[in-house]
Design a protein around this motif. Structure first.
Motif, PDB file in Angstrom:
ATOM      1  N   GLN A  21       0.814  -1.372  -0.117  1.00 44.55           N
ATOM      2  CA  GLN A  21      -0.022  -0.020   0.065  1.00 44.55           C
ATOM      3  C   GLN A  21       0.903   1.249   0.018  1.00 44.55           C
ATOM      4  OE1 GLN A  21      -3.469   0.386  -0.472  1.00 44.55           O
ATOM      5  NE2 GLN A  21      -2.935   2.474  -0.874  1.00 44.55           N
ATOM      6  N   ALA A  22       1.957   1.278   0.734  1.00 38.29           N
ATOM      7  CA  ALA A  22       2.854   2.322   0.971  1.00 38.29           C
ATOM      8  C   ALA A  22       3.429   2.644  -0.505  1.00 38.29           C
ATOM      9  CB  ALA A  22       3.863   2.152   2.043  1.00 38.29           C
ATOM     10  N   LYS A  23       3.842   1.660  -1.172  1.00 38.59           N
ATOM     11  CA  LYS A  23       4.365   1.566  -2.644  1.00 38.59           C
ATOM     12  C   LYS A  23       3.506   2.182  -3.568  1.00 38.59           C
ATOM     13  CE  LYS A  23       4.582  -1.900  -5.063  1.00 38.59           C
ATOM     14  NZ  LYS A  23       4.812  -3.121  -5.773  1.00 38.59           N
ATOM     15  N   MET A  24       1.989   1.846  -3.348  1.00 32.43           N
ATOM     16  CA  MET A  24       1.198   2.343  -4.175  1.00 32.43           C
ATOM     17  C   MET A  24       0.851   3.855  -4.117  1.00 32.43           C
ATOM     18  SD  MET A  24       0.628  -0.165  -6.397  1.00 32.43           S
ATOM     19  CE  MET A  24      -0.534   0.752  -7.308  1.00 32.43           C
ATOM     20  N   ASP A  25       0.968   4.198  -2.819  1.00 30.91           N
ATOM     21  CA  ASP A  25       0.713   5.468  -2.371  1.00 30.91           C
ATOM     22  C   ASP A  25       1.908   6.530  -3.087  1.00 30.91           C
ATOM     23  OD1 ASP A  25      -1.472   4.807  -1.057  1.00 30.91           O
ATOM     24  OD2 ASP A  25      -0.542   4.938   1.124  1.00 30.91           O
ATOM     25  N   LEU A  26       3.033   6.048  -2.873  1.00 30.25           N
ATOM     26  CA  LEU A  26       4.280   6.826  -3.240  1.00 30.25           C
ATOM     27  C   LEU A  26       4.118   6.870  -4.885  1.00 30.25           C
ATOM     28  CD1 LEU A  26       6.795   8.144  -2.764  1.00 30.25           C
ATOM     29  CD2 LEU A  26       7.779   6.001  -2.938  1.00 30.25           C
ATOM     30  N   HIS A  27       3.527   5.893  -5.353  1.00 31.39           N
ATOM     31  CA  HIS A  27       3.572   5.846  -6.983  1.00 31.39           C
ATOM     32  C   HIS A  27       2.223   6.695  -7.369  1.00 31.39           C
ATOM     33  CE1 HIS A  27       1.474   4.154 -10.755  1.00 31.39           C
ATOM     34  NE2 HIS A  27       2.862   4.349 -10.937  1.00 31.39           N
ATOM     35  N   ASP A  28       1.230   6.959  -6.664  1.00 36.84           N
ATOM     36  CA  ASP A  28       0.215   7.573  -6.983  1.00 36.84           C
ATOM     37  C   ASP A  28       0.562   9.113  -6.980  1.00 36.84           C
ATOM     38  OD1 ASP A  28      -1.303   5.457  -7.430  1.00 36.84           O
ATOM     39  OD2 ASP A  28      -2.323   5.481  -5.690  1.00 36.84           O
ATOM     40  N   LEU A  29       1.156   9.252  -5.781  1.00 35.63           N
ATOM     41  CA  LEU A  29       1.695  10.731  -5.339  1.00 35.63           C
ATOM     42  C   LEU A  29       2.784  11.081  -6.508  1.00 35.63           C
ATOM     43  CD1 LEU A  29       1.897  13.266  -3.638  1.00 35.63           C
ATOM     44  CD2 LEU A  29       4.003  12.100  -2.577  1.00 35.63           C
ATOM     45  N   SER A  30       3.440  10.169  -7.082  1.00 38.58           N
ATOM     46  CA  SER A  30       4.518  10.878  -8.534  1.00 38.58           C
ATOM     47  C   SER A  30       3.670  10.990  -9.466  1.00 38.58           C
ATOM     48  CB  SER A  30       5.400   9.544  -8.320  1.00 38.58           C
ATOM     49  OG  SER A  30       5.152   8.379  -9.071  1.00 38.58           O
ATOM     50  N   GLU A  31       2.507  10.271  -9.718  1.00 43.28           N
ATOM     51  CA  GLU A  31       1.964  10.597 -10.979  1.00 43.28           C
ATOM     52  C   GLU A  31       1.177  12.254 -10.811  1.00 43.28           C
ATOM     53  OE1 GLU A  31      -0.364   7.158 -11.724  1.00 43.28           O
ATOM     54  OE2 GLU A  31       0.904   6.381 -12.866  1.00 43.28           O
ATOM     55  N   GLU A  32       0.974  12.479  -9.652  1.00 43.43           N
ATOM     56  CA  GLU A  32       0.111  13.893  -9.329  1.00 43.43           C
ATOM     57  C   GLU A  32       0.877  14.767  -9.352  1.00 43.43           C
ATOM     58  OE1 GLU A  32      -2.055  12.990  -5.571  1.00 43.43           O
ATOM     59  OE2 GLU A  32      -3.189  11.529  -6.532  1.00 43.43           O
ATOM     60  N   LEU A  33       2.320  14.751  -9.475  1.00 42.70           N
ATOM     61  CA  LEU A  33       3.239  16.004  -9.080  1.00 42.70           C
ATOM     62  C   LEU A  33       2.811  16.636 -10.258  1.00 42.70           C
ATOM     63  CD1 LEU A  33       6.271  13.888  -7.926  1.00 42.70           C
ATOM     64  CD2 LEU A  33       5.072  15.442  -6.643  1.00 42.70           C
ATOM     65  N   THR A  35       1.389  18.681  -8.031  1.00 37.42           N
ATOM     66  CA  THR A  35       0.384  18.749  -7.136  1.00 37.42           C
ATOM     67  C   THR A  35       0.704  17.815  -5.812  1.00 37.42           C
ATOM     68  OG1 THR A  35      -1.350  18.952  -8.908  1.00 37.42           O
ATOM     69  CG2 THR A  35      -2.363  18.438  -6.610  1.00 37.42           C
ATOM     70  N   HIS A  36       0.403  18.221  -4.867  1.00 35.33           N
ATOM     71  CA  HIS A  36       0.891  17.579  -3.435  1.00 35.33           C
ATOM     72  C   HIS A  36       2.141  17.284  -3.346  1.00 35.33           C
ATOM     73  CE1 HIS A  36      -3.473  17.199  -3.045  1.00 35.33           C
ATOM     74  NE2 HIS A  36      -3.584  16.405  -4.242  1.00 35.33           N
ATOM     75  N   TRP A  37       3.232  18.175  -3.979  1.00 33.18           N
ATOM     76  CA  TRP A  37       4.484  17.793  -3.879  1.00 33.18           C
ATOM     77  C   TRP A  37       5.014  18.108  -2.162  1.00 33.18           C
ATOM     78  CZ3 TRP A  37       7.731  21.499  -1.324  1.00 33.18           C
ATOM     79  CH2 TRP A  37       6.941  22.932  -1.205  1.00 33.18           C
ATOM     80  N   GLU A  38       4.229  18.859  -1.383  1.00 34.09           N
ATOM     81  CA  GLU A  38       4.582  18.799  -0.061  1.00 34.09           C
ATOM     82  C   GLU A  38       4.637  17.327   0.776  1.00 34.09           C
ATOM     83  OE1 GLU A  38       1.897  19.982  -1.466  1.00 34.09           O
ATOM     84  OE2 GLU A  38       1.815  22.416  -1.420  1.00 34.09           O
TER      85      GLU A  38
END
Length: 65
Positions: A21-33, A35-38
């Motif tokens: 789940q943590a890996k997927m959260d990191l992956h999802d965040l990277s795709e949104e950059l 946005t939510h870079w903080e």
């Protein structure tokens, strides 16, 4: 199978799910950059911690077999 082995297997399954789940959260965040870079550091730290716990548990399991 002993109770200790069952508990270890359940713990590994739980840690694996958390790490995935943590890996997927990191992956999802990277795709949104950008946005939510903080959130990069906190999400990355959570991912690191989850995988470190999983690797440590796998080492402990291997040492008991």
């Amino acid at each position: 199978m002993s109770t200790d082995a069952d508990e270890l297997k359940a713990r590994l399954k739980k840690l694996n799910a958390q790490a995935t789940q943590a890996k997927m959260d990191l992956h999802d965040l990277s795709e949104e950059l950008p946005t939510h870079w903080e959130q990069i550091l906190s999400v990355a730290q959570r991912c690191h911690d989850a995988h470190a716990a999983l690797m440590e548990a796998r080492k402990a399991a291997a040492a008991t077999t």
